[in-house]
Design a protein around this motif. Structure first.
Motif, PDB file in Angstrom:
ATOM      1  N   ALA A   1       0.753  -0.942   0.064  1.00  0.00           N
ATOM      2  CA  ALA A   1       0.406   0.178   0.251  1.00  0.00           C
ATOM      3  C   ALA A   1       0.854   0.953   0.058  1.00  0.00           C
ATOM      4  O   ALA A   1       0.484   2.003  -0.585  1.00  0.00           O
ATOM      5  CB  ALA A   1      -0.961   0.039   1.353  1.00  0.00           C
TER       6      ALA A   1
ATOM      7  N   HIS B   1      -8.304   3.556  -7.539  1.00  0.00           N
ATOM      8  CA  HIS B   1      -8.081   2.694  -7.037  1.00  0.00           C
ATOM      9  C   HIS B   1      -7.265   2.543  -6.342  1.00  0.00           C
ATOM     10  O   HIS B   1      -7.298   1.360  -5.231  1.00  0.00           O
ATOM     11  CB  HIS B   1      -6.981   2.214  -8.480  1.00  0.00           C
ATOM     12  CG  HIS B   1      -8.200   2.182 -10.276  1.00  0.00           C
ATOM     13  ND1 HIS B   1      -8.959   1.672 -10.056  1.00  0.00           N
ATOM     14  CD2 HIS B   1      -8.229   3.170 -10.502  1.00  0.00           C
ATOM     15  CE1 HIS B   1      -9.230   1.272 -10.665  1.00  0.00           C
ATOM     16  NE2 HIS B   1      -9.085   2.508 -11.823  1.00  0.00           N
ATOM     17  N   VAL B   2      -5.564   3.299  -5.900  1.00  0.00           N
ATOM     18  CA  VAL B   2      -5.427   3.230  -4.492  1.00  0.00           C
ATOM     19  C   VAL B   2      -5.805   2.956  -3.608  1.00  0.00           C
ATOM     20  O   VAL B   2      -5.568   2.256  -2.923  1.00  0.00           O
ATOM     21  CB  VAL B   2      -3.700   5.020  -4.770  1.00  0.00           C
ATOM     22  CG1 VAL B   2      -3.111   4.812  -3.741  1.00  0.00           C
ATOM     23  CG2 VAL B   2      -3.048   4.203  -5.983  1.00  0.00           C
TER      24      VAL B   2
ATOM     25  N   LEU C   1      -7.565  -0.322  -3.049  1.00  0.00           N
ATOM     26  CA  LEU C   1      -6.331  -1.604  -2.642  1.00  0.00           C
ATOM     27  C   LEU C   1      -6.116  -0.982  -1.626  1.00  0.00           C
ATOM     28  O   LEU C   1      -6.099  -1.914  -0.485  1.00  0.00           O
ATOM     29  CB  LEU C   1      -4.779  -0.813  -3.784  1.00  0.00           C
ATOM     30  CG  LEU C   1      -3.847  -1.732  -3.074  1.00  0.00           C
ATOM     31  CD1 LEU C   1      -3.829  -2.831  -3.761  1.00  0.00           C
ATOM     32  CD2 LEU C   1      -1.873  -0.887  -3.595  1.00  0.00           C
TER      33      LEU C   1
ATOM     34  N   LEU D   1      -5.714  -4.563   1.140  1.00  0.00           N
ATOM     35  CA  LEU D   1      -5.153  -4.316   1.504  1.00  0.00           C
ATOM     36  C   LEU D   1      -5.557  -4.609   3.642  1.00  0.00           C
ATOM     37  O   LEU D   1      -4.939  -5.190   4.488  1.00  0.00           O
ATOM     38  CB  LEU D   1      -3.862  -3.967   1.792  1.00  0.00           C
ATOM     39  CG  LEU D   1      -3.498  -4.907   0.062  1.00  0.00           C
ATOM     40  CD1 LEU D   1      -2.564  -3.702  -0.072  1.00  0.00           C
ATOM     41  CD2 LEU D   1      -3.205  -6.036  -0.493  1.00  0.00           C
TER      42      LEU D   1
END
Length: 121
Positions: A62, A85-86, A89, A93
């Protein structure tokens, strides 16, 4: 063990291959290194150690993507903002970290349950 030139992807593949090998080895009792309660005890202990280490890897994945995003080095093939998207993610996570911690707790309990068990001849 590993060389400084081994990539994260290669190491993740080695880990996946190792678990596949473990699955093949533990398929039947009586295979070399898999016939005593102590073999199960040691294996569960090592799996708990593996699970305990995964959250750090998740956090570092991450962090890499966040760093790349902050520096403006990301793009998106679906024309959405890469930050979306980050963020997705990071959330995924975080869930993986929680699942790994749950698995670690369960494996620690399994390890403790195996502790008094011995093999009778």
């Amino acid at each position: 063990m590993t060389s400084p030139t081994t990539s994260a992807v290669e190491l993740a593949q080695q880990a996946a291959d190792a678990v596949q090998g473990l699955n093949h080895t533990t398929y039947r009792s009586g295979t070399p290194g898999w016939y005593q309660p102590g073999d199960a005890y040691d294996t569960v202990g090592k799996l708990a150690a593996l699970s305990r280490r995964l959250p750090q890897t998740f956090q570092q994945i991450a962090a890499l993507l966040e760093t790349l995003h902050t520096a403006g080095h990301l793009t998106s093939s679906d024309h959405r903002i890469p930050g979306e998207h980050v963020a997705a993610l990071a959330r995924a996570l975080e869930s993986a970290t929680a699942a790994s911690q749950f698995m670690t707790d369960a494996l620690d309990k399994a390890h403790a349950a195996l502790s008094p068990i011995g093999h009778a001849e």
